[in-house]
Enzyme design. Structure first.
Site, mmCIF file in Angstrom:
data_model
loop_
_atom_site.group_PDB
_atom_site.id
_atom_site.type_symbol
_atom_site.label_atom_id
_atom_site.label_comp_id
_atom_site.label_asym_id
_atom_site.label_seq_id
_atom_site.Cartn_x
_atom_site.Cartn_y
_atom_site.Cartn_z
ATOM 1 N N ASP A 1 -3.023 -14.327 5.476
ATOM 2 C CA ASP A 1 -1.837 -13.805 4.804
ATOM 3 C C ASP A 1 -0.641 -14.400 5.533
ATOM 4 O O ASP A 1 -0.422 -14.122 6.714
ATOM 5 C CB ASP A 1 -1.825 -12.267 4.882
ATOM 6 C CG ASP A 1 -0.683 -11.682 4.071
ATOM 7 O OD1 ASP A 1 0.461 -12.159 4.243
ATOM 8 O OD2 ASP A 1 -0.924 -10.760 3.272
ATOM 9 N N ARG B 1 -6.535 6.076 1.152
ATOM 10 C CA ARG B 1 -6.228 5.301 2.359
ATOM 11 C C ARG B 1 -4.914 5.779 2.978
ATOM 12 O O ARG B 1 -4.697 5.640 4.167
ATOM 13 C CB ARG B 1 -6.182 3.809 2.034
ATOM 14 C CG ARG B 1 -7.526 3.280 1.571
ATOM 15 C CD ARG B 1 -7.580 1.765 1.609
ATOM 16 N NE ARG B 1 -6.911 1.141 0.484
ATOM 17 C CZ ARG B 1 -7.001 -0.165 0.210
ATOM 18 N NH1 ARG B 1 -7.711 -0.952 0.983
ATOM 19 N NH2 ARG B 1 -6.381 -0.679 -0.837
ATOM 20 N N HIS C 1 -4.156 -14.667 1.235
ATOM 21 C CA HIS C 1 -4.105 -13.299 0.737
ATOM 22 C C HIS C 1 -2.701 -13.025 0.182
ATOM 23 O O HIS C 1 -1.706 -13.280 0.859
ATOM 24 C CB HIS C 1 -4.406 -12.350 1.899
ATOM 25 C CG HIS C 1 -4.178 -10.911 1.574
ATOM 26 N ND1 HIS C 1 -3.154 -10.172 2.112
ATOM 27 C CD2 HIS C 1 -4.858 -10.071 0.762
ATOM 28 C CE1 HIS C 1 -3.222 -8.938 1.652
ATOM 29 N NE2 HIS C 1 -4.235 -8.846 0.831
ATOM 30 N N GLU D 1 -7.746 -12.005 5.923
ATOM 31 C CA GLU D 1 -6.387 -11.493 5.714
ATOM 32 C C GLU D 1 -5.868 -10.715 6.919
ATOM 33 O O GLU D 1 -4.657 -10.592 7.084
ATOM 34 C CB GLU D 1 -6.305 -10.651 4.428
ATOM 35 C CG GLU D 1 -7.044 -9.342 4.490
ATOM 36 C CD GLU D 1 -7.130 -8.668 3.132
ATOM 37 O OE1 GLU D 1 -7.790 -9.228 2.234
ATOM 38 O OE2 GLU D 1 -6.548 -7.597 2.973
ATOM 39 N N HIS E 1 0.829 -1.211 0.000
ATOM 40 C CA HIS E 1 0.000 0.000 0.000
ATOM 41 C C HIS E 1 0.866 1.265 0.000
ATOM 42 O O HIS E 1 0.339 2.361 -0.090
ATOM 43 C CB HIS E 1 -0.927 0.025 1.227
ATOM 44 C CG HIS E 1 -2.041 -0.975 1.142
ATOM 45 N ND1 HIS E 1 -2.253 -1.944 2.096
ATOM 46 C CD2 HIS E 1 -3.024 -1.157 0.226
ATOM 47 C CE1 HIS E 1 -3.300 -2.681 1.760
ATOM 48 N NE2 HIS E 1 -3.787 -2.225 0.631
ATOM 49 N N GLU F 1 -15.853 -10.225 -0.082
ATOM 50 C CA GLU F 1 -14.682 -10.431 0.779
ATOM 51 C C GLU F 1 -14.563 -9.368 1.862
ATOM 52 O O GLU F 1 -14.752 -8.184 1.603
ATOM 53 C CB GLU F 1 -13.430 -10.403 -0.100
ATOM 54 C CG GLU F 1 -12.129 -10.486 0.693
ATOM 55 C CD GLU F 1 -10.924 -10.709 -0.199
ATOM 56 O OE1 GLU F 1 -11.041 -11.488 -1.179
ATOM 57 O OE2 GLU F 1 -9.872 -10.118 0.052
ATOM 58 N N GLU G 1 -4.164 -16.043 -5.083
ATOM 59 C CA GLU G 1 -4.411 -14.647 -5.460
ATOM 60 C C GLU G 1 -3.159 -14.035 -6.080
ATOM 61 O O GLU G 1 -2.055 -14.256 -5.598
ATOM 62 C CB GLU G 1 -4.794 -13.822 -4.215
ATOM 63 C CG GLU G 1 -4.913 -12.328 -4.549
ATOM 64 C CD GLU G 1 -5.251 -11.434 -3.357
ATOM 65 O OE1 GLU G 1 -5.132 -11.879 -2.196
ATOM 66 O OE2 GLU G 1 -5.636 -10.282 -3.617
ATOM 67 N N ASP H 1 -13.839 -6.875 -2.986
ATOM 68 C CA ASP H 1 -13.058 -6.776 -1.753
ATOM 69 C C ASP H 1 -13.553 -5.551 -0.994
ATOM 70 O O ASP H 1 -13.403 -4.423 -1.454
ATOM 71 C CB ASP H 1 -11.569 -6.622 -2.099
ATOM 72 C CG ASP H 1 -10.690 -6.771 -0.873
ATOM 73 O OD1 ASP H 1 -11.049 -6.196 0.180
ATOM 74 O OD2 ASP H 1 -9.663 -7.456 -0.956
HETATM 75 C C1 LIG Z 1 -7.777 -4.126 -2.753
HETATM 76 C C2 LIG Z 1 -7.868 -4.265 -1.272
HETATM 77 O O1 LIG Z 1 -8.492 -3.147 -0.729
HETATM 78 C C3 LIG Z 1 -6.518 -4.455 -0.588
HETATM 79 O O2 LIG Z 1 -5.668 -3.395 -0.904
HETATM 80 C C4 LIG Z 1 -5.869 -5.766 -0.970
HETATM 81 C C5 LIG Z 1 -6.671 -6.917 -0.464
HETATM 82 O O3 LIG Z 1 -7.385 -6.835 0.506
HETATM 83 C C6 LIG Z 1 -6.615 -8.202 -1.172
HETATM 84 O O4 LIG Z 1 -5.778 -8.365 -2.065
HETATM 85 O O5 LIG Z 1 -7.386 -9.068 -0.815
HETATM 86 MG MG LIG Z 2 -8.806 -8.538 0.632
#
Ligand SMILES: C[C@H](O)[C@H](O)CC(=O)C(=O)O
Ligand SMILES: [Mg+2]
Length: 390
Positions: free
Chosen positions: A289, A47, A316, A267, A21, A239, A336, A213
């Site tokens: 994750d 964010r 994740h 995650e 991020h 999600e 992913e 998401d």
């Molecule tokens: C896109 C989502 O907000 C975040 O940055 C990544 C994520 O939560 C995901 O890959 O799952």
């Molecule tokens: Mg996510």
């Protein structure tokens, strides 16, 4: 006799890398994405405005007594570096490199009074993964071989990003988009969310998986209404709709979504105990994750528990750190891939530019390399610093 651990070192890196991020300039990942902070209008657009990127990357290096070095990266920055150098290193130095279980247990128990999840578990994950990398390098084996070996020849991926239509062209099996508007943006925001989904459905056709998401931004009522209205556009899963602490909300949401729509999350959850609670909610897919949940030593336990619940584990992100695990487990049928290109139109390595040799899917698929450890090296051109020593 196994080799012993000579030294543990922790470094920090700013910009991109494991803290994905931490981007500069325009990036889809920071473009008006719904978050728990969206209740405050001044924190809606970005964010980074509320500090999603304050931590930065932590690099953990572990050196064996023959000079072999293993490493891993995670999101934890300076605070993580302090935890590793000043607290965790004592449980490793002088111990056999094969002491994975004892080291994990001592790191977890000794930090319970200020840890249990969050940045402490990120730091523990980084140490655990660096130890796996070191063990693989010492044995000349990839981490997936240490985990029992692959159960399939290659991984297949869905892509997360702003452009599922491009992901489809690139061979991915599905596309997960960020949800842009939360409950505080009212009916107007709800309509914009649904318009975006309908537009993307029009571009990708009927059969391509589309997911949302929600990054912890919703409440049960909004998530339920969103899910029912999204069903007509074939949304495959919703999600991380709720904050991670709302296990009861996840159980309720799972009961209320339309038949066939999957509820996924995890995650921001950590350890076997956190995932036990999550599994009891009945969610369809858990998404630990491995850089944050406690590393591979803990993911093995989480995954086995999920398997006994008949629940899929689709980790994740995490690049190579999850690929080596996913390829060894039948209840992780796909993985992913997080599109880190600023407009999500091209494939770039997830942790770029931090790692050398970081593999990426081609035509939505990847054969996990057999190079020792996790098979990646630190890019010497990326500046890092060691803020603390012990
Ligand atoms: C896109 C989502 O907000 C975040 O940055 C990544 C994520 O939560 C995901 O890959 O799952
Ligand atoms: Mg996510």
């Amino acid at each position: 006799m196994p080799r012993t651990i000579a030294q543990v070192r922790a470094y920090t890196v700013r910009g991109k890398g494991a803290d994905y991020h931490d981007q500069s300039g325009y990036h889809w990942i920071d473009d008006h994405i719904a978050t728990p902070m969206s209740v405050y209008p001044e924190y809606r657009q970005s964010r980074q405005s509320f500090g999603i990127n304050v931590l930065g990357t932590l690099v953990v290096e572990i050196e064996a007594d023959d000079g072999t070095v293993g490493f891993a990266v995670t999101t934890a920055g300076e605070i993580g570096a302090w935890i590793v150098e000043k607290h965790l290193a004592r449980f490793l130095e002088g111990r056999p490199v094969t002491d994975l279980e004892r080291i994990w247990d001592q790191m977890y128990r000794s930090t319970l009074y200020y840890g249990r999840r969050g940045v402490v578990l990120n730091a523990i994950s980084g140490v655990d993964l660096a130890l796996y990398d070191l063990l693989g390098r010492l044995r000349g084996e990839p981490v997936h071989a240490l985990l029992g070996g692959p159960v399939r020849d290659e991984l297949q991926f869905y892509a997360t990003g702003a452009r599922p239509d491009v992901a489809k062209e690139l061979g991915f099996i599905g596309g997960k988009m960020p949800l842009h508007h939360g409950p505080a943006e009212g009916e107007e925001g709800m309509r914009r969310n649904l318009d975006a989904l309908a537009d993307m459905r029009g571009r990708v056709g009927e059969d391509f998986w589309l997911m949302w998401d929600c990054w912890m931004s919703l409440d049960v009522d909004y998530a339920t209404r969103l899910a029912h209205r999204a069903a007509e556009h074939g949304l495959r899963w919703l999600e991380e709709a709720l904050i991670p602490d709302d296990y009861w909300g996840y159980a309720q949401l799972k009961r209320q979504v339309p038949p066939g729509m999957l509820v996924t999350t995890g995650e921001h959850e950590a350890t076997r105990w956190g995932f036990r609670q999550l599994l009891e909610t009945g969610v369809d897919i858990i998404q630990p994750d491995v850089n944050w949940c406690g590393g591979i030593t803990e993911l093995i336990k989480i995954s086995a528990m999920a398997d006994a619940h008949g629940t899929m584990v689709v980790p994740h992100g995490s690049s190579v750190y999850s690929y080596h695990f996913v390829v060894t487990r039948t209840n992780s049928p796909f993985a992913e891939f997080l599109m880190m290109h600023e407009t999500a139109e091209k494939i770039v390595p997830m942790f770029a530019p931090l790692l050398l040799g970081e593999p990426v899917p081609e035509n939505g698929r990847l054969r996990v390399p057999d190079t020792p450890g996790f098979g990646v090296e630190l890019n010497p051109d990326v500046e890092r610093s060691r803020p603390f020593t012990h």
